[in-house]
Every structure is written in C-alpha cells, then in structure tokens.
Design a protein around this motif. Structure first.
Motif, PDB file in Angstrom:
ATOM      1  N   ILE A  61       0.843  -1.260  -0.021  1.00 44.35           N
ATOM      2  CA  ILE A  61       0.033   0.021  -0.081  1.00 44.35           C
ATOM      3  C   ILE A  61       0.808   1.278  -0.036  1.00 44.35           C
ATOM      4  N   THR A  62       1.970   1.253   0.765  1.00 43.95           N
ATOM      5  CA  THR A  62       2.868   2.227   0.751  1.00 43.95           C
ATOM      6  C   THR A  62       3.575   2.570  -0.784  1.00 43.95           C
ATOM      7  N   ILE A  65       0.817   4.176  -2.566  1.00 44.21           N
ATOM      8  CA  ILE A  65       0.495   5.806  -2.284  1.00 44.21           C
ATOM      9  C   ILE A  65       1.370   6.645  -2.795  1.00 44.21           C
ATOM     10  N   ILE A  69       0.824   9.458  -5.423  1.00 45.94           N
ATOM     11  CA  ILE A  69       1.351  10.944  -4.978  1.00 45.94           C
ATOM     12  C   ILE A  69       2.141  11.601  -6.266  1.00 45.94           C
ATOM     13  N   ILE A  73       1.296  14.792  -8.708  1.00 43.76           N
ATOM     14  CA  ILE A  73       2.322  15.757  -8.978  1.00 43.76           C
ATOM     15  C   ILE A  73       2.332  16.146 -10.252  1.00 43.76           C
ATOM     16  N   ARG A  80      -0.064  22.312 -14.925  1.00 45.57           N
ATOM     17  CA  ARG A  80       0.462  23.613 -14.681  1.00 45.57           C
ATOM     18  C   ARG A  80       1.056  24.090 -15.840  1.00 45.57           C
TER      19      ARG A  80
ATOM     20  N   GLN B  28       5.009  21.631  -6.443  1.00 43.76           N
ATOM     21  CA  GLN B  28       4.646  20.326  -5.492  1.00 43.76           C
ATOM     22  C   GLN B  28       5.520  19.319  -5.575  1.00 43.76           C
ATOM     23  N   ILE B  29       6.502  19.365  -6.599  1.00 45.94           N
ATOM     24  CA  ILE B  29       7.485  18.144  -6.646  1.00 45.94           C
ATOM     25  C   ILE B  29       8.052  18.096  -5.352  1.00 45.94           C
ATOM     26  N   VAL B  31       7.055  18.972  -2.310  1.00 52.75           N
ATOM     27  CA  VAL B  31       6.173  18.578  -1.018  1.00 52.75           C
ATOM     28  C   VAL B  31       6.025  16.985  -1.383  1.00 52.75           C
ATOM     29  N   GLY B  32       5.886  16.507  -2.499  1.00 47.29           N
ATOM     30  CA  GLY B  32       5.879  15.156  -2.992  1.00 47.29           C
ATOM     31  C   GLY B  32       7.133  14.341  -2.456  1.00 47.29           C
ATOM     32  N   PHE B  35       6.589  14.382   1.415  1.00 45.02           N
ATOM     33  CA  PHE B  35       5.520  13.503   1.917  1.00 45.02           C
ATOM     34  C   PHE B  35       5.976  11.886   1.547  1.00 45.02           C
ATOM     35  N   SER B  39       5.436   8.640   3.892  1.00 43.23           N
ATOM     36  CA  SER B  39       4.069   8.162   3.402  1.00 43.23           C
ATOM     37  C   SER B  39       3.741   6.800   4.076  1.00 43.23           C
ATOM     38  N   LYS B  57      -6.091   4.728   3.583  1.00 44.54           N
ATOM     39  CA  LYS B  57      -5.371   5.340   2.182  1.00 44.54           C
ATOM     40  C   LYS B  57      -5.988   6.539   1.897  1.00 44.54           C
ATOM     41  N   VAL B  60      -4.520   9.220   3.975  1.00 43.39           N
ATOM     42  CA  VAL B  60      -3.054   9.645   3.539  1.00 43.39           C
ATOM     43  C   VAL B  60      -3.166  10.996   2.314  1.00 43.39           C
ATOM     44  N   MET B  61      -4.054  10.416   1.326  1.00 47.96           N
ATOM     45  CA  MET B  61      -4.294  11.395   0.369  1.00 47.96           C
ATOM     46  C   MET B  61      -4.724  12.635   0.643  1.00 47.96           C
ATOM     47  N   PHE B  64      -2.179  14.634   2.458  1.00 41.67           N
ATOM     48  CA  PHE B  64      -1.027  15.459   1.294  1.00 41.67           C
ATOM     49  C   PHE B  64      -1.851  16.549   0.775  1.00 41.67           C
ATOM     50  N   GLU B  65      -2.930  16.642   0.546  1.00 45.42           N
ATOM     51  CA  GLU B  65      -3.666  17.608  -0.080  1.00 45.42           C
ATOM     52  C   GLU B  65      -3.813  18.890   0.967  1.00 45.42           C
ATOM     53  N   LEU B  68      -0.196  20.633   1.291  1.00 44.40           N
ATOM     54  CA  LEU B  68       0.092  21.615  -0.096  1.00 44.40           C
ATOM     55  C   LEU B  68      -0.251  23.145   0.591  1.00 44.40           C
TER      56      LEU B  68
END
Lengths: 245, 197
Positions: A61-62, A65, A69, A73, A80, B28-29, B31-32, B35, B39, B57, B60-61, B64-65, B68
C-alpha cells in the motif's frame, strides 16, 4: 524505506518495527525496540498499527500511495505547464498586439507625427494663380481636403515651386489616400532642387510608415536626416522602430 | 530525462531545504518528495487510529492535500513530528466526524514525545533517584501498571513474557508500561519538587 521513520537516531527504523513483528530480531534488539516504544509516541503508534495490517500489505500500500502522489504531482505539474504555456502565449500575443498598436507601430508613428503642412502660401501672393491657390488653401486649412484637392487640381503644375502639387499630396495623405499622395509627392521628393523637397520626403516617409513599410520610410527620412526641421523627429522615429524590432 | 535529473537532485535535499523550496516556489514536486519520505509513517498512523486500510489510504491522500496549503503558512521546525501530529489529529477528528472543524494550526502545536529524552532515561537510574523513593512511588500506581513496570524494567521481561505471566494481551502490557511510566514520572517530579522545598 530503510531509514529511521522519524529521522532521529534514537528512533526505530521501519525495518526494525517490521522485523519485530516478523520475529526476525535478536532478543537484545527486541528489548531495544520494546524499551524505545514506551517513550516514543510516533514509534509506538507505528508499532501498534501492525495489529491491524500485515507487513506485506504495508509495503504494497505504501508503494501504491507513493505512485499516486507521483502521478498527482506530475498531473498537476503538466497541467500547470499547459496553463503556464498557454498563459505565456496569450501574454506574448497580447504584448505583440499592444506593441503593434501602441506607440511603435507604423500607424501609430504616422498618427503621432503627421500634421498637415502649415500654410506658407502667402509668399505666393504675387503669383498669377494665387487666387485659386488661396481658395484651395482656405479649404485645406479648414480640413476640407476633398474640396481643396479639386481647387488645387486646377492649378497643379502651373504654380511656381509646385505649391498646389505639394499641398495636394499632403491633402491626399490626410484624406487616407496614401498611395496617391505618395505618387504625387514623389514628383517633388525625387528632385532635390524642388522647394518642398525635404517636406515632400518627410510626408512620403510618414505615408510609408502608415503603409507599414518602414524600410521605404527610412530611405526617405535618410535623404533629409540632416534637415534641421526634421532631424530630431527622424531620430525619434528611428529609435522607436529599432525598439519595435 | 530532465524530470529524472530533477528528481535525483531533489532526493538529496534535506527536509528543511525541501520545505524552503516549496515555500519559495510553490512547486509540488518538493512536497511530493517530502511526503513520500514519510508516506509509510503517515499510512501506519492512519491505520493505527482508523483501523481500516481503505480509510487509511484515503486519509493519507487527504493529508497530502492538506499539506499543500498548510506548509505555505506554517512555521515548521521538525517536519516529521509535525506531520505525525497532523496525521494523528486528522484521524481523531475524522473519527469524531468533525473533519471540517479540524484546526491544523492548533493541533500542530501539540507537544509529543517522539524520542527518548534524558528525563525518561533517568527515571530508573538509582544513582539519580533513591531506589526506595522509586519503590514508594511505584506502589502508588494502579496494580497492573506497577506489575508491568517492575517486570519490564527490573526483571527485564519482554512484552510477551509479561503477557503470558500476567495473562493479559501484549497490547495491554505495552499500554500499562507506558501509562505507568508516565504516571510514575509525574509522581517523582512532584516528590523532587516537594523535597527541594
């Protein structure tokens, strides 16, 4: 993740916590883990979490996740990038439009510098056709170029120093008949001996700016660049044209 | 290729550097990367409190938001401990169904013990505190806390051994030791203060 979970030397690594639950640790190491989690809130919670999930599932699961992410991004970054690129294109377009329409465009330069040549016909008062010239100039001075042109046409080529022809050329340009104005003024501008030689070149140059033909305009301006009446204005126009490029 | 190079470069940055870079450029890269380093920790904290893998799960997401935006305004000294508190309180708030009222600013300031400190290490150091004093204060604790502490620290028994001998779950053993040690610390601190007077 092999490093310390809490990034502190005294804290447990995720491997240590995992291995504890998998019974892979020595008695001494087990003791260290048990002692540590009594005092460490974070490690204690992570330790407790394994009551609700298997070691394998945590790893699986990690990873899941982490990739979520990453894609989040990357998606946001690419989105963006698209937004920024689009914005940049719009800004560049707007700037080019702005530049073309504000200050340095040929049309703007024409509008800025074009002024109907002042009436200097008084010196012609002793000439034969002065009456018609005066009549034409009265209309010209009031901005009635169409009517003025009709009058000038009657004496064109007959007056000394081509006054009627010169003012006709200026009137045509003022009326928006730029090509015709250029054509008429060239009769004077191409002959340095003409009385209105510098003025004719000046107005042809402005007319070329209006037609967005800066090279032709500059050619005309170069012919009279040392004339004290036009020198400063020509330098200004050159500067603005260079800035545009 | 460029992105891989950037990611390699970013992975070498410290947490503080990543935080600074995110705050200055909002990319955001950063913070990514930050995190992702935690994680697993975040997920396990969510599992511990929510006791449900799927809910963890999602949490966690969500966290993360939250990061930001919150990272841009918060003054963070230790990202891991801050994130731990954010994750824990997010879960507690979610359990209480008050997620919308969650005040990260407030919870982020909550004090936590995330490493052993000198005070806790010296708690059973008989050179610092007389053995008799510890014994006296131990007896003031609840029975199971007292028993578990004695077995764990003085007889060096493991959780499992205590669990078997006292016939209580391992989880409870740990809990009794933790609570007992915390309470004993309070008692000893009170004792030291009164003794100094």
């Amino acid at each position: 993740m092999n490093g310390n979970i809490t990034d502190n030397r005294k804290c447990l690594t995720s491997d240590e916590i995992r291995d504890y639950h998998l019974n892979k640790l020595s008695d001494e190491k087990r003791r260290q883990v048990e002692e540590h989690i009594i005092d460490c809130d974070i490690c204690s919670d992570l330790f407790d979490a394994y009551e609700n999930i298997s070691v394998e599932d945590v790893k699986k699961i990690t990873t899941e996740i982490t990739s979520k992410i990453d894609s989040k991004i990357k998606h946001k970054t690419s989105l963006r990038t698209i937004i920024y690129s689009s914005a940049a294109i719009i800004v560049l377009f707007a700037l080019s439009v702005l530049l073309n329409n504000s200050g340095n465009s040929g049309n703007e330069l024409f509008t800025k510098y074009f002024k109907p040549y002042p009436d200097v016909t008084l010196q012609m008062r002793n000439e034969t056709n002065y009456g018609l010239l005066k009549k034409g100039m009265q209309l010209y001075n009031r901005g009635k170029y169409k009517e003025a042109l009709k009058v000038f046409d009657k004496i064109s080529g007959q007056d000394k120093n081509n006054f009627a022809e010169f003012y006709s050329g200026v009137a045509l340009i003022a009326e928006g008949k730029t090509d015709s104005g250029i054509k008429l003024l060239k009769n004077i501008a191409d002959n340095p001996k003409e009385y209105f030689y510098p003025e004719a070149n000046w107005y042809i140059g402005l007319a070329y700016l209006k037609l967005n033909q800066p090279e032709k305009a500059m050619h005309r301006f170069d012919l009279i660049k040392n004339n004290r009446d036009f020198k400063t204005k020509i330098i200004e126009i050159k500067g603005k044209l260079n800035a545009r490029n | 290729m460029r992105l891989i190079r950037i990611e390699k470069k970013i992975s070498k940055l410290t947490d503080t550097e990543l935080l600074e870079k995110y705050k200055s450029g909002k990319k955001q890269i950063y913070v990514g990367e930050l995190f992702k380093r935690y994680s697993e920790m975040t997920f396990l904290v969510c599992v511990k409190y929510l006791k449900n893998t799927d809910a963890a799960k999602d949490a966690v997401m969500d966290i993360f938001e939250i990061l930001l935006s919150k990272l841009l305004t918060q003054e963070i000294i230790n990202f891991k401990s801050w994130l731990y508190v954010v994750a824990k309180n997010y879960c507690l708030a979610r359990l209480k169904n008050i997620r919308n009222d969650l005040d990260i600013n407030e919870i982020a300031e909550t004090e936590i013990n995330f490493m052993e400190n000198d005070t806790t290490l010296n708690l059973f150091d008989t050179e610092t505190i007389a053995e008799k004093t510890i014994e006296e204060n131990l007896n003031k604790l609840k029975e199971l806390q007292k028993v578990c502490l004695k077995l764990f620290y003085f007889e060096k028994k493991s959780y499992l051994q205590i669990s078997e001998s006292e016939n209580i779950p391992v989880k409870k053993v740990k809990s009794h030791i933790q609570n007992g040690k915390r309470n004993l610390k309070i008692l000893l601190e009170k004792y030291i203060i009164s003794d100094e007077r």
